[in-house]
Scaffold this active site. Structure first.
Site, PDB file in Angstrom:
ATOM      1  N   ARG A 157     -14.668   4.817 -35.303  1.00  0.00           N
ATOM      2  CA  ARG A 157     -14.795   5.476 -33.666  1.00  0.00           C
ATOM      3  C   ARG A 157     -15.930   6.302 -33.741  1.00  0.00           C
ATOM      4  NH1 ARG A 157     -11.043   8.097 -29.233  1.00  0.00           N
ATOM      5  NH2 ARG A 157     -12.791   8.328 -27.781  1.00  0.00           N
TER       6      ARG A 157
ATOM      7  N   GLU B 153     -11.095   9.365 -34.543  1.00  0.00           N
ATOM      8  CA  GLU B 153     -12.443   9.172 -35.097  1.00  0.00           C
ATOM      9  C   GLU B 153     -12.656   9.567 -36.515  1.00  0.00           C
ATOM     10  OE1 GLU B 153     -15.070  11.765 -32.862  1.00  0.00           O
ATOM     11  OE2 GLU B 153     -16.642  10.575 -33.022  1.00  0.00           O
TER      12      GLU B 153
ATOM     13  N   HIS C 299     -25.903   9.785 -30.117  1.00  0.00           N
ATOM     14  CA  HIS C 299     -25.452  11.003 -29.808  1.00  0.00           C
ATOM     15  C   HIS C 299     -25.797  12.306 -30.478  1.00  0.00           C
ATOM     16  CE1 HIS C 299     -23.365   8.471 -26.981  1.00  0.00           C
ATOM     17  NE2 HIS C 299     -22.697   9.443 -26.517  1.00  0.00           N
TER      18      HIS C 299
ATOM     19  N   HIS D 239     -27.158  14.373 -27.975  1.00  0.00           N
ATOM     20  CA  HIS D 239     -26.477  15.640 -27.465  1.00  0.00           C
ATOM     21  C   HIS D 239     -27.366  16.974 -27.832  1.00  0.00           C
ATOM     22  CE1 HIS D 239     -21.865  14.310 -27.661  1.00  0.00           C
ATOM     23  NE2 HIS D 239     -22.606  14.259 -26.154  1.00  0.00           N
TER      24      HIS D 239
ATOM     25  N   LYS E 180     -11.063  10.997 -25.165  1.00  0.00           N
ATOM     26  CA  LYS E 180     -11.801  12.269 -25.250  1.00  0.00           C
ATOM     27  C   LYS E 180     -12.152  13.155 -23.981  1.00  0.00           C
ATOM     28  CE  LYS E 180     -14.881  11.324 -29.391  1.00  0.00           C
ATOM     29  NZ  LYS E 180     -16.116  11.108 -30.066  1.00  0.00           N
TER      30      LYS E 180
ATOM     31  N   GLU F 129     -25.568   4.046 -22.129  1.00  0.00           N
ATOM     32  CA  GLU F 129     -24.112   3.930 -22.820  1.00  0.00           C
ATOM     33  C   GLU F 129     -23.941   2.575 -22.993  1.00  0.00           C
ATOM     34  OE1 GLU F 129     -22.926   6.234 -24.516  1.00  0.00           O
ATOM     35  OE2 GLU F 129     -22.633   8.064 -23.337  1.00  0.00           O
TER      36      GLU F 129
ATOM     37  N   ASN G 198     -20.605   7.080 -31.337  1.00  0.00           N
ATOM     38  CA  ASN G 198     -21.525   8.123 -31.410  1.00  0.00           C
ATOM     39  C   ASN G 198     -23.075   7.683 -31.495  1.00  0.00           C
ATOM     40  OD1 ASN G 198     -21.739  11.478 -31.991  1.00  0.00           O
ATOM     41  ND2 ASN G 198     -19.962  10.783 -30.759  1.00  0.00           N
TER      42      ASN G 198
ATOM     43  N   ARG H 163       0.521  22.771 -22.131  1.00  0.00           N
ATOM     44  CA  ARG H 163       0.360  22.213 -23.466  1.00  0.00           C
ATOM     45  C   ARG H 163       0.393  20.604 -23.291  1.00  0.00           C
ATOM     46  NH1 ARG H 163       4.185  25.975 -24.994  1.00  0.00           N
ATOM     47  NH2 ARG H 163       3.493  27.633 -25.945  1.00  0.00           N
TER      48      ARG H 163
ATOM     49  N   HIS I  26     -26.697  12.623 -19.409  1.00  0.00           N
ATOM     50  CA  HIS I  26     -26.256  12.297 -20.844  1.00  0.00           C
ATOM     51  C   HIS I  26     -26.882  11.047 -21.121  1.00  0.00           C
ATOM     52  CE1 HIS I  26     -23.433  12.087 -23.981  1.00  0.00           C
ATOM     53  NE2 HIS I  26     -22.988  10.895 -23.551  1.00  0.00           N
TER      54      HIS I  26
ATOM     55  N   LYS J 200     -14.890  -0.707 -26.816  1.00  0.00           N
ATOM     56  CA  LYS J 200     -14.409   0.793 -26.617  1.00  0.00           C
ATOM     57  C   LYS J 200     -12.870   0.698 -26.947  1.00  0.00           C
ATOM     58  CE  LYS J 200     -14.555   5.426 -25.531  1.00  0.00           C
ATOM     59  NZ  LYS J 200     -15.156   6.573 -24.667  1.00  0.00           N
TER      60      LYS J 200
HETATM   61  N1  LIG Z   1     -15.105  11.387 -22.865  1.00  0.00           N
HETATM   62  C1  LIG Z   1     -15.835  10.640 -23.229  1.00  0.00           C
HETATM   63  O1  LIG Z   1     -15.634   9.575 -24.100  1.00  0.00           O
HETATM   64  C2  LIG Z   1     -17.290  10.645 -22.767  1.00  0.00           C
HETATM   65  C3  LIG Z   1     -18.222   9.456 -22.726  1.00  0.00           C
HETATM   66  C4  LIG Z   1     -19.427   9.256 -22.231  1.00  0.00           C
HETATM   67  C5  LIG Z   1     -19.832  10.782 -21.834  1.00  0.00           C
HETATM   68  N2  LIG Z   1     -19.146  11.564 -21.486  1.00  0.00           N
HETATM   69  C6  LIG Z   1     -19.314  12.670 -20.833  1.00  0.00           C
HETATM   70  O2  LIG Z   1     -19.541  12.249 -19.344  1.00  0.00           O
HETATM   71  C7  LIG Z   1     -20.598  13.101 -18.664  1.00  0.00           C
HETATM   72  C8  LIG Z   1     -21.745  12.166 -18.106  1.00  0.00           C
HETATM   73  O3  LIG Z   1     -20.881  11.645 -16.946  1.00  0.00           O
HETATM   74  P1  LIG Z   1     -21.616  10.880 -15.778  1.00  0.00           P
HETATM   75  O4  LIG Z   1     -22.757  10.333 -15.923  1.00  0.00           O
HETATM   76  O5  LIG Z   1     -20.848  10.145 -15.061  1.00  0.00           O
HETATM   77  O6  LIG Z   1     -21.965  12.495 -14.914  1.00  0.00           O
HETATM   78  P2  LIG Z   1     -21.375  13.050 -13.489  1.00  0.00           P
HETATM   79  O7  LIG Z   1     -19.968  12.888 -13.692  1.00  0.00           O
HETATM   80  O8  LIG Z   1     -22.243  14.376 -13.465  1.00  0.00           O
HETATM   81  O9  LIG Z   1     -21.810  11.889 -12.524  1.00  0.00           O
HETATM   82  C9  LIG Z   1     -23.274  11.538 -12.112  1.00  0.00           C
HETATM   83  C10 LIG Z   1     -23.615  12.029 -10.864  1.00  0.00           C
HETATM   84  O10 LIG Z   1     -23.019  10.763 -10.118  1.00  0.00           O
HETATM   85  C11 LIG Z   1     -22.005  11.368  -8.959  1.00  0.00           C
HETATM   86  N3  LIG Z   1     -21.319  10.355  -8.467  1.00  0.00           N
HETATM   87  C12 LIG Z   1     -19.938   9.809  -9.488  1.00  0.00           C
HETATM   88  N4  LIG Z   1     -19.644   8.742  -8.693  1.00  0.00           N
HETATM   89  C13 LIG Z   1     -20.376   8.576  -7.667  1.00  0.00           C
HETATM   90  C14 LIG Z   1     -20.121   7.522  -6.665  1.00  0.00           C
HETATM   91  N5  LIG Z   1     -19.452   6.656  -6.723  1.00  0.00           N
HETATM   92  N6  LIG Z   1     -21.021   7.590  -5.371  1.00  0.00           N
HETATM   93  C15 LIG Z   1     -21.727   8.770  -5.290  1.00  0.00           C
HETATM   94  N7  LIG Z   1     -22.168   9.559  -6.352  1.00  0.00           N
HETATM   95  C16 LIG Z   1     -21.265   9.527  -7.520  1.00  0.00           C
HETATM   96  C17 LIG Z   1     -21.738  12.642  -9.305  1.00  0.00           C
HETATM   97  O11 LIG Z   1     -21.523  13.580  -8.523  1.00  0.00           O
HETATM   98  C18 LIG Z   1     -22.987  13.093 -10.314  1.00  0.00           C
HETATM   99  O12 LIG Z   1     -23.732  13.641  -9.277  1.00  0.00           O
HETATM  100  C19 LIG Z   1     -21.430  13.926 -19.806  1.00  0.00           C
HETATM  101  O13 LIG Z   1     -20.804  15.299 -19.734  1.00  0.00           O
HETATM  102  C20 LIG Z   1     -20.891  13.289 -20.894  1.00  0.00           C
HETATM  103  O14 LIG Z   1     -20.593  14.099 -22.007  1.00  0.00           O
HETATM  104  C21 LIG Z   1     -17.807  11.462 -22.090  1.00  0.00           C
HETATM  105  O1  LIG Z   2     -15.733   8.005 -27.063  1.00  0.00           O
HETATM  106  C1  LIG Z   2     -16.283   8.275 -28.164  1.00  0.00           C
HETATM  107  O2  LIG Z   2     -15.884   8.418 -29.161  1.00  0.00           O
HETATM  108  C2  LIG Z   2     -17.769   8.680 -28.126  1.00  0.00           C
HETATM  109  O3  LIG Z   2     -18.113   9.101 -28.777  1.00  0.00           O
HETATM  110  C3  LIG Z   2     -18.387   8.424 -26.576  1.00  0.00           C
HETATM  111  C4  LIG Z   2     -19.506   8.999 -26.134  1.00  0.00           C
HETATM  112  O4  LIG Z   2     -20.253   8.011 -25.511  1.00  0.00           O
HETATM  113  C5  LIG Z   2     -19.216  10.410 -25.528  1.00  0.00           C
HETATM  114  O5  LIG Z   2     -20.518  10.876 -25.124  1.00  0.00           O
HETATM  115  C6  LIG Z   2     -18.250  11.325 -26.317  1.00  0.00           C
HETATM  116  O6  LIG Z   2     -17.998  12.227 -25.401  1.00  0.00           O
HETATM  117  C7  LIG Z   2     -19.134  12.143 -27.505  1.00  0.00           C
HETATM  118  O7  LIG Z   2     -18.253  12.575 -27.984  1.00  0.00           O
HETATM  119  P1  LIG Z   2     -18.416  13.905 -29.032  1.00  0.00           P
HETATM  120  O8  LIG Z   2     -17.154  13.767 -30.052  1.00  0.00           O
HETATM  121  O9  LIG Z   2     -19.691  13.673 -29.800  1.00  0.00           O
HETATM  122  O10 LIG Z   2     -18.485  15.204 -28.383  1.00  0.00           O
HETATM  123 ZN   LIG Z   3     -22.017   9.483 -24.605  1.00  0.00          ZN
END
Ligand SMILES: NC(=O)c1ccc[n+]([C@@H]2O[C@H](COP(=O)([O-])OP(=O)(O)OC[C@H]3O[C@@H](n4cnc5c(N)ncnc54)[C@H](O)[C@@H]3O)[C@@H](O)[C@H]2O)c1
Ligand SMILES: O=C(O)C(=O)C[C@@H](O)[C@H](O)[C@H](O)COP(=O)(O)O
Ligand SMILES: [Zn+2]
Length: 353
Positions: free
Chosen positions: A239, A235, A246, A250, A143, A185, A243, A121, A262, A225
């Site tokens: 917040r 959100e 997105h 998405h 998130k 982004e 998005n 949890r 992404h 951010k």
């Molecule tokens: N939680 C949030 O607030 C939030 C915000 C934006 C995006 N996201 C999520 O993040 C994901 C996309 O993230 P991403 O673009 O980092 O994708 P990813 O994690 O797939 O990384 C992109 C590629 O880069 C490689 N990589 C990462 N760091 C590296 C390094 N230093 N050297 C060499 N290779 C490296 C990875 O192995 C992968 O192949 C999506 O799933 C998206 O939904 C979440």
């Molecule tokens: O942090 C946030 O809030 C965002 O919306 C950042 C986005 O770039 C990110 O892709 C986030 O994961 C989108 O979230 P979701 O709630 O639409 O799934």
């Molecule tokens: Zn995003």
């Protein structure tokens, strides 16, 4: 060195941004955690480059280190991986005093974050983002999520880390495509903020320019951010601005079966939503296309014509009872949240395509 302070209702943590941070990662982790067991989650691109350094650093500072490496790519944000990692942790007798570190891009950050949010949890988490996208966006704000089949981020939770360690030197090993998608982004963020941040964007026309200004871009994006998240962690209001791009992004990302990254999907969504809603005389769309196109981000897609798109859009978390809060720009630096019925959005998408 930049140190940004994040304070939410129940959590407070630092976002440390400095070249060479990975070399002192053990000391940084020790500054917030007592010795304990740590599950370091990484992927098969990042692990071979950075895992041994992080593991050694943690061990030297008294931590017991376990590691798990998932395949790179969006398909790793799955319930299957979640179950495998948590089963492994249970067999290793991880308890509530133990913790998780995410070492990788946004995929690893979201997956490992959700492991930390759900194991017993909820246990402690540190984010060590290594991709540009993760350093400018996903490692900050709490998130966490996995996908279900082709539905993005549908199972997740808000779970803030205890520390975010950003080392811009890790960008040196990133593929060009991954630098560019992270910039999607950044561009979203700068279009929300306007002012000096947008001014900087108007000067960047290549991947080399992005990398040269990477630290400033990380600082601007994370500072904005953090401010938004501090005011609206869950959100309920502003917040939702993060998005921008997105709702449609998405949708096309999910429909692309892994072909769109992404940040690329966000780029397409950013342009399309503003084509539908931004005032024509603001020239927002032209400005966005100019800046996204300058670094090779996609600004259109045949997936926008897919009848499936509206089905994906219905899964947006900003959909409440058939009405969606969509985000568009009145002008650069002036975002708007507007309530639109799904039926109206569907009609507009059909008209324009
Ligand atoms: N939680 C949030 O607030 C939030 C915000 C934006 C995006 N996201 C999520 O993040 C994901 C996309 O993230 P991403 O673009 O980092 O994708 P990813 O994690 O797939 O990384 C992109 C590629 O880069 C490689 N990589 C990462 N760091 C590296 C390094 N230093 N050297 C060499 N290779 C490296 C990875 O192995 C992968 O192949 C999506 O799933 C998206 O939904 C979440
Ligand atoms: O942090 C946030 O809030 C965002 O919306 C950042 C986005 O770039 C990110 O892709 C986030 O994961 C989108 O979230 P979701 O709630 O639409 O799934
Ligand atoms: Zn995003």
């Amino acid at each position: 060195m930049t140190n940004i302070n994040m304070k939410t209702t129940n959590d407070q943590y630092q976002i440390e941004i400095e070249r060479g941070n990975l070399e002192k990662v053990g000391t940084l982790v020790k500054s917030v955690w007592q010795p304990r067991k740590i599950e370091v989650v990484t992927d098969d691109n990042v692990g071979p480059i950075y895992l041994s350094l992080v593991e050694d650093q943690l061990k030297q500072n008294g931590f017991q280190v376990h590691t798990v490496t998932v395949p790179h790519g969006e398909q790793s944000k799955s319930l299957t991986n979640l179950a495998q990692i948590e089963t492994k942790m249970a067999h290793e007798h991880f308890n509530r005093s133990d913790a998780v570190i995410a070492l990788g891009g946004g995929v690893v950050g979201d997956l490992a974050g959700f492991v930390a949010a759900t194991y017993m949890r909820g246990i402690d988490l540190i984010q060590i983002p290594t991709s540009f996208l993760a350093q400018v966006d996903s490692s900050v704000g709490g998130k966490t999520a996995v996908d279900l089949a082709d539905i993005k981020n549908i199972v997740g939770s808000f779970h803030q880390p205890n520390l975010v360690i950003i080392d811009p030197d890790t960008l040196n090993t990133l593929e060009v495509r991954d630098v560019v998608e992270g910039y999607g982004e950044v561009l979203k963020c700068s279009a929300l903020v306007g002012g000096q941040f947008w001014q900087l964007i108007t000067q960047l026309n290549s991947v080399a320019d992005i990398l040269e200004h990477a630290e400033d871009l990380i600082r601007y994006s994370v500072a904005f951010k953090a401010q938004v998240v501090m005011e609206d962690e869950k959100e309920a209001g502003n917040r939702q601005l993060l998005n921008l791009g997105h709702t449609i992004g998405h949708g096309v990302e999910a429909l692309s079966n892994g072909k769109l990254r992404h940040g690329e999907a966000v780029s397409i969504g950013l342009v399309k939503m503003n084509q539908l809603f931004a005032p024509k005389d603001s020239h927002v769309v032209e400005q966005l296309i100019d800046r996204l196109g300058a670094v090779g981000l996609p600004v259109d897609s045949t997936l926008l014509d897919s009848p499936e798109l509206i089905e994906k859009i219905k899964n947006d978390k900003k959909n409440h009872n058939g009405y969606l809060n969509i985000i568009y720009l009145k002008q650069i630096g002036e975002p708007v949240i507007k309530r639109v019925s799904i039926a109206d959005l569907q009609r507009l998408l059909n008209e324009k395509s």
